[in-house]
Structures are given as structure tokens and as C-alpha cells.
Design an enzyme around this catalytic site. Structure first.
Site, PDB file in Angstrom:
ATOM      1  N   GLU A   1      42.327 -10.722 -18.252  1.00  0.00           N
ATOM      2  CA  GLU A   1      40.304 -10.349 -18.446  1.00  0.00           C
ATOM      3  C   GLU A   1      39.362 -10.871 -19.746  1.00  0.00           C
ATOM      4  O   GLU A   1      38.202  -9.918 -20.213  1.00  0.00           O
ATOM      5  CB  GLU A   1      40.384  -8.772 -18.359  1.00  0.00           C
TER       6      GLU A   1
ATOM      7  N   LYS B   1      46.886  -3.337 -14.421  1.00  0.00           N
ATOM      8  CA  LYS B   1      46.110  -2.042 -14.667  1.00  0.00           C
ATOM      9  C   LYS B   1      46.629  -1.291 -14.379  1.00  0.00           C
ATOM     10  O   LYS B   1      46.846  -0.748 -13.232  1.00  0.00           O
ATOM     11  CB  LYS B   1      44.865  -2.629 -13.967  1.00  0.00           C
TER      12      LYS B   1
ATOM     13  N   LYS C   1      43.512 -12.955  -5.448  1.00  0.00           N
ATOM     14  CA  LYS C   1      43.802 -11.937  -6.537  1.00  0.00           C
ATOM     15  C   LYS C   1      44.084 -12.762  -6.914  1.00  0.00           C
ATOM     16  O   LYS C   1      43.674 -12.715  -8.462  1.00  0.00           O
ATOM     17  CB  LYS C   1      43.447 -11.390  -6.459  1.00  0.00           C
TER      18      LYS C   1
ATOM     19  N   ARG D   1      58.054   3.648 -24.296  1.00  0.00           N
ATOM     20  CA  ARG D   1      57.616   2.556 -24.888  1.00  0.00           C
ATOM     21  C   ARG D   1      57.819   0.804 -23.492  1.00  0.00           C
ATOM     22  O   ARG D   1      57.538   0.420 -23.735  1.00  0.00           O
ATOM     23  CB  ARG D   1      58.246   1.503 -26.066  1.00  0.00           C
TER      24      ARG D   1
ATOM     25  N   HIS E   1      35.305   5.087  -3.789  1.00  0.00           N
ATOM     26  CA  HIS E   1      34.975   3.827  -4.832  1.00  0.00           C
ATOM     27  C   HIS E   1      34.060   2.963  -3.387  1.00  0.00           C
ATOM     28  O   HIS E   1      33.287   1.949  -4.239  1.00  0.00           O
ATOM     29  CB  HIS E   1      36.645   3.241  -5.410  1.00  0.00           C
TER      30      HIS E   1
ATOM     31  N   ASN F   1      34.855  -7.972 -10.804  1.00  0.00           N
ATOM     32  CA  ASN F   1      34.314  -7.235 -10.697  1.00  0.00           C
ATOM     33  C   ASN F   1      32.467  -7.180 -10.219  1.00  0.00           C
ATOM     34  O   ASN F   1      31.427  -6.881 -10.450  1.00  0.00           O
ATOM     35  CB  ASN F   1      33.482  -7.751 -12.467  1.00  0.00           C
TER      36      ASN F   1
ATOM     37  N   HIS G   1      30.846  -4.182  -9.530  1.00  0.00           N
ATOM     38  CA  HIS G   1      31.265  -3.325  -9.714  1.00  0.00           C
ATOM     39  C   HIS G   1      30.880  -2.451 -11.234  1.00  0.00           C
ATOM     40  O   HIS G   1      30.332  -1.600 -11.474  1.00  0.00           O
ATOM     41  CB  HIS G   1      32.803  -3.719 -10.301  1.00  0.00           C
TER      42      HIS G   1
END
Lengths: 367, 367
Positions: free
Chosen positions: A234, A140, A224, A118, A261, A242, A245
Site C-alpha cells: 500500500e 489485510k 484487485k 508469530r 460500509h 481507496n 473510501h
């Protein structure tokens, strides 16, 4: 050169020769923990041995794990295998995962850490330009699934991020270029000065100049971090990251992920700037200026993709609301339009024209 | 009867006939979201249709998913299948998962929610006594893996918990008894009055009396919520919730998970109380009083397990530090010993004697 930016509760350190500082960082942010060092087969072979030796010499228990390099490894299956190997080796709650590698590794090893018993701490050691500039901040983690990229994962903030810009010199020039696209994006959405800096330093950056990279990575991380700190999960402002993106992801998918990418996002940024210009939201000339800077990094920004196929993927975008994709639009270089929310719907015909302008049809088979 | 306890940012509502209130709760805590209702095949057949109808009548978009009932489904594989089905059906960031079922469902569906597009809200609707009393509070989600139970997962707090005690009447008596073991544990570690209440109401509770259950579930939720709020991620005080669980988990594992969790924890609590008495930490008579109350719920508390086999699993306990298991010891009923930390090592011979006293050797083959 060693500089740091605080991102919430953790520090991102950017500088030269920082891999050697790994034991010191771990003793500070994860004292007494056994280290599971995760990298892909390429990075493991290049830097894994040295990292293990450095940690062992400092008296830190460490075991190295690797997985086959490449996006194809960023799956629930690799995540399961790594997790089971750690458990079989007796790793427990006193584990600290160290993710040493590019974006695939930082996402995948981060997800192992997020879900191991966990959640155990992770220290991110990005080794690609893209991972340093983009993936290192924001917490992320995740894997790709059949339905799309990064659709399964978790937010799991690292205890620390160490970006050793010296390792970038060993990368191919094209890979550095891919990462720099995201640095230009940070400038495009929020900071014209940063945009100009990346553009000015483009040649030195493409050559892998460590001091130029230290400046650019740090400034990108600060931009950032400022966004992420104001919107960790987000819902709001973070959406501006984004930019480029929505189109970019659709182009990537339409290329069956053969298009890298950064190249996809480059085309996406130019396309979304054209959409903004068509709607009168974005100052005219913005798309052209973006395209010029991006061309210096990745060459022709037009994606070798069938625009009709890309349109099919737009509806499936995970940020779509009610099946309708949304776009971040600039006001100009360094400024994002926010008067109608940070992301908005755009009429079909405007999307279609933009997509047509940033695609050049699929590569001939076998090319 | 409808009562609520605030647990951090979410409310646990306990009462009769609450399944009907699901739309109201969702409109309050997850407005405008499409619902993915996850239950196992048994609970889905019993309550799933009614839940779907109630939601649909209220104009909430809903789709029901189920998986084969049983602990054997609590795997990464079932988690992957459920995730992929949601993605295939177009669920996006505007999803709310509703977990309708016992502990397997709340853990598994909670983990789907925790990792779906890096996390979407979950509303927990526990339908077993154990899930209402124990699993509904604390935000633990996860699955079992080869190396053990619950070794992969995430902390993911629900938006709301709805405990409709009326559904407990449809359960077998033995299943209610299993859940009540954890209610006795809450009393044993922190609240002698709660311990006495559960013991006094034992007959009515075993019969499935809804009003008695509403009182006990609410009080247990309040005790657990108090602990979890002070220690969300299990570094300190929260360890006391593991009373009975170090031995209990080893007994469960040694039975190849044929021994139900509540029965294993019952044996574990008596054994750990005996350890405390042997060390002079726990008031004498405590183990006997515990055993009396537990016997009324689950019968003979001694586990049908080979004690030598259980010892092998103790070293692998996930809360072990440096391979040595740790135990929560009581001072007496309602009081946990904390002067040497909330969990401590115990000499081998003391563990061995306690294990011998709460096991009665394996069942003869074929029994």
C-alpha cells in the site's frame, strides 16, 4: 463453474458448491495441519457443522470456534479470547486457521492466524458478497479499536481463498447489494467493461444468481489482484482501491457505524467523483453515471449523516498525511487520475460542497 | 569502534556512544517520520531524556512513551495501551517506532510497530547484553500470554539496529552475564572460535568492558544473522538457535519465571549436551566444557527447580511436534548435529537423566 486467479503465491477459487472442496484445498496448501475453523455465530450455525463434517470425513483434525456475529466482535478482546482458546486446546505450530464468514470473520480470524505463535497459515472462505469481492484478496487482517476501524492488524496473505458463490443465495438482498458496491468500484477505477457488466447484471446479482456472481467475483478478484501484486503493502498504486473510501470512512464514522460500509462507500464514490469534476480532473457526467449504477444497488446514495460531523472525521483519516486527508480522483469511469500521485489533497470548499451533495442530514431520532 | 553487519535489508551497528547517532540513522532509514520512542520506566529514566533531546535537536518530531519495567508488562494489555496512546496522540502511517531497552521492550515495542495500522517501521536500540546479542537480530516480536511466553507475536524486521555497548557498563554484572550465555550458545552451535573468545574475555565482559563487548556482540550478531538469513521464518536451520532452549524454557516455566532466561538456558545447554553424549551424538567432554564456561558467567548452572515439574512443561513446548518435544543436539563445541534434522525427539529416560543432572530441587520456601 470453478475458476481461479493467482494472487502472488495463493489461488482464489470462485465457483459453485466449493465448500465441499475444502479438504482437497487444505491437503494441497496446508498438508498435515490441524484446522481451527473460526466463524461467527450466524455462519457457524449455517455452514460450520457441514464444514467440520467434511473435514473430519477426510481425516483432517478440526475444531470449530465461534464468536458473536457483528462488527462489535471485531476487537482485540475477541482476538485474545480466540487465541487463548486455541492455545488451551493444544493448537501449535502445525495449525491452519480456516476463516469461514464475512469480512469481520476474515479480518479477525486472519489476525489470529497472523499473530498465533508469530504466524500460522490461514485459508479464507468468505461467505458474504463483500468479503468475496473485496476482503478475500490483499492479505489485510485486523481489528477495530477505540480510535477507529482496522487500526490494528497485519498483512498476512492466505494460503488459499475459496469463494463459494452458492452461499450468497442465503443472504439478504441488501447484504449482496453492499458487496456489489465494491465490484462497481473496481470497474470505476480500472475497467469500464467491468463497471458495465455489474450494472447490466444488477438485477440477477441482487437476486443472488450464482452464475452471475461467479463472473463478477472472479473479474473483481482479478482486478484487485492485479493492483495488489504490483503494490503489496500500500505505498503506491494500491491507493486507488481507496476510491470513495476517504469520504466513505468519514461518513461511516459520523453515523457511528450504523451506515453499512457499502452504502457509505457508494456516497463516498459519488462525492469524490463530484470533487474531481469540480477540479476539472474527472470527466463531467462521471458522478451522475456512478450515482445511477449505485442507486440500482443501494437506493438513494445520500448518507443520513450531518456533513459537519463527517468533516471532523476526515482529518483523522489514517491515510491522511500531516493531518490532511487525501483523495483518489477518477479521470472517468474505468480510469484513475495519476499525474499528481494516486491520492491528493483537495481544497476545503470543494470537499465541503461534495459532502453536502452526498448527505441528507441525520435520521430523526427514533426513526 | 563502530562496526556493522547486514542482516537481510537492515544493518546492525555495534559500537560505543552510538545513541548520539540515532538521528542520523533515522534520517537514513526512516526519513520524514515522526518517532514514537518506547522504553520501560527504568531505561526511559536513564536514557529516554537524552534520546528525545538528540532527536528534537535534529528536527525530528518525537514523543516518548514508557511502561512499567519487567517481564510482567510484556502483555497484550500493555501492547493495547501503548497502541491506543499513539493513536490518541495522532500518530499515523508516517510513524517510526524506536524501541529503546532490553528484550521486553524490543519484543513489545516491536509488536506495537508490527500491528500499528498493519505495520510501521521500527528501529531497535537494545540496551541490555541479552537484547544486543540475541533479540536484535531475527525480527521476532511478541508478548506473553496465560499459556506461555512469546506465544502471540509477529515477525517484523527492524529498519536498523543500534547497539551502543557503552550503556552496558551501567547494568548490574549479573545482567551482563545473562546475555553472555546466548553468546556462548552462538559459539557452541556454530563457531568454536567464538566460544573460546567469549570464554577468554569472560572477566572483561562481566566487568562491562565496552571494547570486549563490541567484539563479542558483533561476532554473535554475524553468526545469528547468517542463520536467520538462510531461514527467516524458522522452518529449518534456524532451529539450531534453540539449542539449550527446550530444556531451558521448561526450567523457566517450572520456576514460575523466577529463574532468569540466561541461567535457564545455561542449564538447558548443559542438559542437552549430556543428552547428546548419552545418545553418542555429542563428543564426550562437550557438556563438561560447556559447563565450565557457563559457570564462569552464571555460577552453578543447576536450576533450583523440581525436575518432575519441568518435565510437565516439556510436553507443552511450542516447538513440540504432536505433543513430543524436540531437541537440538551438538556434535561438539561449534558443530550442531544435522543428520536427522536440526531437532529430534529423545527417549524419555535420557531426558529424565539430563534433567536430574541440571536441577537441584526447588529453593526452600522464603529463601
Amino acid at each position: 463453474v470453478q475458476v481461479g486467479a493467482a494472487v502472488g503465491d495463493y489461488a482464489v477459487t470462485v465457483g459453485r458448491g466449493l465448500l465441499k472442496s475444502l479438504p482437497t484445498v487444505l491437503q494441497a496448501v496446508a498438508p498435515g495441519r490441524r484446522v481451527a475453523l473460526i466463524s461467527d455465530s450466524n455462519v457457524g450455525a449455517l455452514h460450520g457443522g457441514a464444514a467440520v463434517d467434511t473435514l473430519a470425513e477426510a481425516g483432517i483434525g478440526v475444531r470449530a470456534y465461534d464468536f458473536p456475529a457483528g462488527e462489535a466482535s471485531k476487537t482485540r478482546r475477541t482476538w485474545s479470547i480466540l487465541t487463548d482458546r486455541l492455545l488451551d486446546d493444544g493448537f501449535g505450530r502445525d495449525t491452519c486457521v480456516v476463516a469461514l464468514g464475512g469480512g469481520v470473520t476474515t479480518d479477525l480470524a486472519g489476525f489470529v492466524a497472523a499473530t498465533f505463535l508469530r504466524g500460522v497459515p490461514v485459508v479464507q472462505v468468505p461467505t458474504s458478497a463483500l468479503a468475496m469481492i473485496d476482503a478475500s484478496v490483499g492479505g489485510k487482517t485486523g481489528v477495530d479499536v477505540r480510535a477507529g476501524k482496522n487500526l490494528v492488524g497485519a498483512f498476512h496473505a492466505p494460503r488459499a481463498v475459496i469463494a463459494d458463490v452458492e452461499v450468497l443465495a442465503t443472504l439478504p438482498r441488501a447484504e449482496r447489494a453492499q458487496g456489489l458496491v465494491e465490484a462497481l468500484k473496481h470497474g470505476a477505477i480500472l475497467d469500464e467493461g467491468h463497471f458495465a457488466l455489474v450494472d447490466d447484471l444488477a438485477d440477477r446479482l441482487l437476486d443472488g444468481d450464482a452464475d452471475a456472481f461467479a463472473r463478477v467475483v472472479l473479474a473483481s478478484v482479478e482486478i484487485k489482484a492485479g493492483v495488489v501484486q504490483r503494490d503489496e503493502f500500500e505505498g503506491g498504486l494500491r491507493q486507488i482501491l481507496n476510491f470513495g473510501h476517504t469520504l466513505g470512512h468519514a461518513l461511516e464514522a459520523a453515523s457511528s457505524y450504523r451506515l453499512p460500509h457499502g452504502s457509505a462507500v457508494a456516497a463516498g464514490m459519488v462525492g469524490e467523483a463530484r470533487m474531481g469534476e469540480a477540479l476539472g480532473v474527472t470527466a463531467s457526467g462521471t458522478a451522475e453515471r456512478l450515482e445511477g449504477a449505485l442507486r440500482r444497488l443501494v437506493g438513494d446514495v445520500r448518507a443520513p449523516v450531518d456533513p459537519r460531523e463527517a468533516r471532523g472525521y476526515l482529518a483523522a483519516d489514517k491515510k491522511a498525511v500531516g493531518g490532511r486527508p487525501r483523495y483518489v480522483l477518477l479521470e472517468g469511469i474505468g480510469r484513475t487520475a495519476g499525474s499528481e500521485g494516486w491520492a491528493r489533497e483537495v481544497p476545503e470548499d470543494v470537499v465541503e460542497a461534495a459532502l453536502a451533495s452526498v448527505t441528507r442530514g441525520p435520521e430523526p431520532a427514533g426513526a
